[in-house]
Design an enzyme around this catalytic site. Structure first.
Site, PDB file in Angstrom:
ATOM      1  N   GLY A   1      -0.006   3.986  54.861  1.00  0.00           N
ATOM      2  CA  GLY A   1      -0.914   4.935  54.332  1.00  0.00           C
ATOM      3  C   GLY A   1      -1.144   4.595  53.007  1.00  0.00           C
ATOM      4  O   GLY A   1      -1.008   3.609  52.414  1.00  0.00           O
ATOM      5  N   GLU A   2      -0.993   5.712  52.019  1.00  0.00           N
ATOM      6  CA  GLU A   2      -1.151   5.689  50.759  1.00  0.00           C
ATOM      7  C   GLU A   2       0.072   6.091  50.143  1.00  0.00           C
ATOM      8  O   GLU A   2       0.583   7.444  50.235  1.00  0.00           O
ATOM      9  CB  GLU A   2      -2.282   6.427  50.003  1.00  0.00           C
ATOM     10  CG  GLU A   2      -2.567   6.284  48.747  1.00  0.00           C
ATOM     11  CD  GLU A   2      -2.908   4.872  48.429  1.00  0.00           C
ATOM     12  OE1 GLU A   2      -3.542   3.958  49.326  1.00  0.00           O
ATOM     13  OE2 GLU A   2      -2.308   4.188  47.698  1.00  0.00           O
ATOM     14  N   SER A   3       0.880   5.300  49.741  1.00  0.00           N
ATOM     15  CA  SER A   3       2.414   5.655  49.257  1.00  0.00           C
ATOM     16  C   SER A   3       2.630   6.651  48.011  1.00  0.00           C
ATOM     17  O   SER A   3       3.460   7.672  48.257  1.00  0.00           O
ATOM     18  CB  SER A   3       3.209   4.531  48.869  1.00  0.00           C
ATOM     19  OG  SER A   3       2.742   3.714  47.852  1.00  0.00           O
TER      20      SER A   3
ATOM     21  N   CYS B   1       4.662  -0.903  55.387  1.00  0.00           N
ATOM     22  CA  CYS B   1       3.805  -1.009  54.391  1.00  0.00           C
ATOM     23  C   CYS B   1       3.919   0.186  53.222  1.00  0.00           C
ATOM     24  O   CYS B   1       4.916  -0.088  52.663  1.00  0.00           O
ATOM     25  CB  CYS B   1       2.341  -0.880  54.979  1.00  0.00           C
ATOM     26  SG  CYS B   1       0.988  -1.584  53.948  1.00  0.00           S
TER      27      CYS B   1
ATOM     28  N   ARG C   1       3.009  -3.288  44.740  1.00  0.00           N
ATOM     29  CA  ARG C   1       2.044  -2.870  45.713  1.00  0.00           C
ATOM     30  C   ARG C   1       0.771  -3.494  45.635  1.00  0.00           C
ATOM     31  O   ARG C   1       0.391  -4.155  44.510  1.00  0.00           O
ATOM     32  CB  ARG C   1       1.605  -1.346  45.298  1.00  0.00           C
ATOM     33  CG  ARG C   1       2.999  -0.369  45.402  1.00  0.00           C
ATOM     34  CD  ARG C   1       2.308   1.209  45.045  1.00  0.00           C
ATOM     35  NE  ARG C   1       1.370   1.708  45.884  1.00  0.00           N
ATOM     36  CZ  ARG C   1       0.612   2.671  45.106  1.00  0.00           C
ATOM     37  NH1 ARG C   1       0.635   2.912  43.775  1.00  0.00           N
ATOM     38  NH2 ARG C   1      -0.515   2.922  45.963  1.00  0.00           N
TER      39      ARG C   1
ATOM     40  N   ILE D   1      -2.600  -4.767  55.584  1.00  0.00           N
ATOM     41  CA  ILE D   1      -3.791  -4.009  54.860  1.00  0.00           C
ATOM     42  C   ILE D   1      -3.288  -3.540  53.327  1.00  0.00           C
ATOM     43  O   ILE D   1      -2.399  -2.660  53.292  1.00  0.00           O
ATOM     44  CB  ILE D   1      -4.113  -2.660  55.887  1.00  0.00           C
ATOM     45  CG1 ILE D   1      -4.374  -2.998  57.280  1.00  0.00           C
ATOM     46  CG2 ILE D   1      -5.230  -1.920  55.130  1.00  0.00           C
ATOM     47  CD1 ILE D   1      -4.543  -1.962  58.107  1.00  0.00           C
ATOM     48  N   ARG D   2      -4.033  -3.782  52.646  1.00  0.00           N
ATOM     49  CA  ARG D   2      -3.938  -3.552  51.261  1.00  0.00           C
ATOM     50  C   ARG D   2      -1.928  -3.674  50.876  1.00  0.00           C
ATOM     51  O   ARG D   2      -1.607  -2.658  50.586  1.00  0.00           O
ATOM     52  CB  ARG D   2      -4.206  -2.299  50.714  1.00  0.00           C
ATOM     53  CG  ARG D   2      -5.691  -2.295  50.607  1.00  0.00           C
ATOM     54  CD  ARG D   2      -6.417  -0.959  49.863  1.00  0.00           C
ATOM     55  NE  ARG D   2      -6.233   0.282  50.899  1.00  0.00           N
ATOM     56  CZ  ARG D   2      -6.836   0.195  52.095  1.00  0.00           C
ATOM     57  NH1 ARG D   2      -7.827  -0.335  52.164  1.00  0.00           N
ATOM     58  NH2 ARG D   2      -6.464   1.413  52.859  1.00  0.00           N
TER      59      ARG D   2
ATOM     60  N   HIS E   1       1.602  -4.149  59.515  1.00  0.00           N
ATOM     61  CA  HIS E   1       1.481  -3.038  60.352  1.00  0.00           C
ATOM     62  C   HIS E   1       1.589  -3.305  61.918  1.00  0.00           C
ATOM     63  O   HIS E   1       0.787  -3.416  62.466  1.00  0.00           O
ATOM     64  CB  HIS E   1       0.013  -2.370  60.388  1.00  0.00           C
ATOM     65  CG  HIS E   1      -0.402  -1.534  58.972  1.00  0.00           C
ATOM     66  ND1 HIS E   1      -0.227  -0.518  59.071  1.00  0.00           N
ATOM     67  CD2 HIS E   1      -0.476  -1.952  57.512  1.00  0.00           C
ATOM     68  CE1 HIS E   1      -0.697   0.144  57.789  1.00  0.00           C
ATOM     69  NE2 HIS E   1      -0.648  -0.892  56.913  1.00  0.00           N
TER      70      HIS E   1
ATOM     71  N   GLU F   1       2.270  -1.392  64.264  1.00  0.00           N
ATOM     72  CA  GLU F   1       1.727  -0.475  65.255  1.00  0.00           C
ATOM     73  C   GLU F   1       0.323  -0.708  65.406  1.00  0.00           C
ATOM     74  O   GLU F   1      -0.098  -0.174  66.397  1.00  0.00           O
ATOM     75  CB  GLU F   1       1.733   0.982  64.630  1.00  0.00           C
ATOM     76  CG  GLU F   1       0.924   1.301  63.563  1.00  0.00           C
ATOM     77  CD  GLU F   1       1.154   0.785  62.042  1.00  0.00           C
ATOM     78  OE1 GLU F   1       2.075  -0.203  62.031  1.00  0.00           O
ATOM     79  OE2 GLU F   1       0.442   1.088  60.859  1.00  0.00           O
TER      80      GLU F   1
HETATM   81  N1  GLN Z   1      -1.548   0.132  49.336  1.00  0.00           N
HETATM   82  C1  GLN Z   1      -0.823   1.123  50.051  1.00  0.00           C
HETATM   83  C2  GLN Z   1       0.251   1.651  48.988  1.00  0.00           C
HETATM   84  O1  GLN Z   1       0.904   0.914  48.219  1.00  0.00           O
HETATM   85  C3  GLN Z   1      -0.169   0.803  51.148  1.00  0.00           C
HETATM   86  C4  GLN Z   1      -0.938   0.148  52.276  1.00  0.00           C
HETATM   87  C5  GLN Z   1      -0.644   0.437  53.646  1.00  0.00           C
HETATM   88  O2  GLN Z   1       0.025   1.249  53.540  1.00  0.00           O
HETATM   89  N2  GLN Z   1      -1.581   0.006  54.437  1.00  0.00           N
HETATM   90  O3  GLN Z   1       0.623   2.810  49.081  1.00  0.00           O
END
Ligand code: GLN
Length: 198
Positions: free
Chosen positions: A48-50, A80, A106, A138-139, A174, A176
């Site tokens: 998600g977004e840390s 992630c 990140r 993903i990112r 990921h 999942e």
């Molecule tokens: N870029 C996100 C972060 O650093 C992580 C991306 C993700 O969990 N898919 O929070």
């Protein structure tokens, strides 16, 4: 013995982890409050977004209960953003929770590569053979350093993407989102070993 896995459900890809755990035949519950950690055998911290998850963890006073969970040796799996949160040091930012001795960066693949799929070689046991796993990034963060006892379970071009030390596993991709249960099954085995069941 029944196994119940909690998935931290403050933000991010928690529903997909719950589905995967259920497909593996174990119980899965959403974790929204620290008190719920008492009733689960293992915890997944999803992608998600840390920064957002970090803020929410603070807002809901999770830290003490999480530290207790970790110190009791109950298994934790960070994917992630979850990997970023359980790490020791995050490049250019505050420290992580320090549950596994790795340093991370990140969004390390650059903006132009938002997400990609890559076949990674995965090796769950020291004596086992490498197997292919189609991993979705993903990112994604990168693992910049692993402590000497940290076991590398999967890598891509010689860089670790899934690591474990004792009761903590962390991955930059990921699992999942792939149509493959092996990483979740491995985590369930970590929980079974912790509980002393087959
Ligand atoms: N870029 C996100 C972060 O650093 C992580 C991306 C993700 O969990 N898919 O929070």
């Amino acid at each position: 013995m029944d196994i119940k896995v909690g998935v931290l459900s403050l933000q991010g890809a928690f529903r997909e982890h719950i589905e995967k755990i259920k497909k593996c035949g174990a119980g899965a519950v959403e974790i929204k409050f620290p008190g719920q950690l008492r009733s689960i055998d293992g915890l997944i911290i999803p992608g998600g977004e840390s920064t957002t998850i970090k803020k929410l963890l603070k807002q809901y006073n999770f830290r003490k209960a999480l530290d207790k969970f970790y110190n009791e040796g109950r298994p934790i799996f960070g994917t992630c953003a979850g990997l970023v949160l359980v790490s020791e040091n995050i490049e250019g930012e505050d420290k992580g929770m320090g549950y596994i001795n790795i340093d991370v960066k990140r969004n390390a693949y650059g903006r132009q590569i938002d997400s990609f799929e890559e076949v990674v070689s995965i090796n769950f046991s020291r004596t086992g053979q490498d197997k292919n796993f189609r991993a979705i990034f993903i990112r994604a963060p990168k693992i910049l350093r692993t402590g000497s006892n940290v076991k590398v379970i999967a890598e891509i071009n010689g860089e670790p993407v899934l690591v474990r030390y004792k009761n903590v596993m962390a991955g930059t991709f990921h699992p999942e989102l792939s149509d493959d249960l092996r990483v979740h099954e491995y985590f369930l085995n970590m929980i079974k070993n912790y509980k002393g069941v087959d």
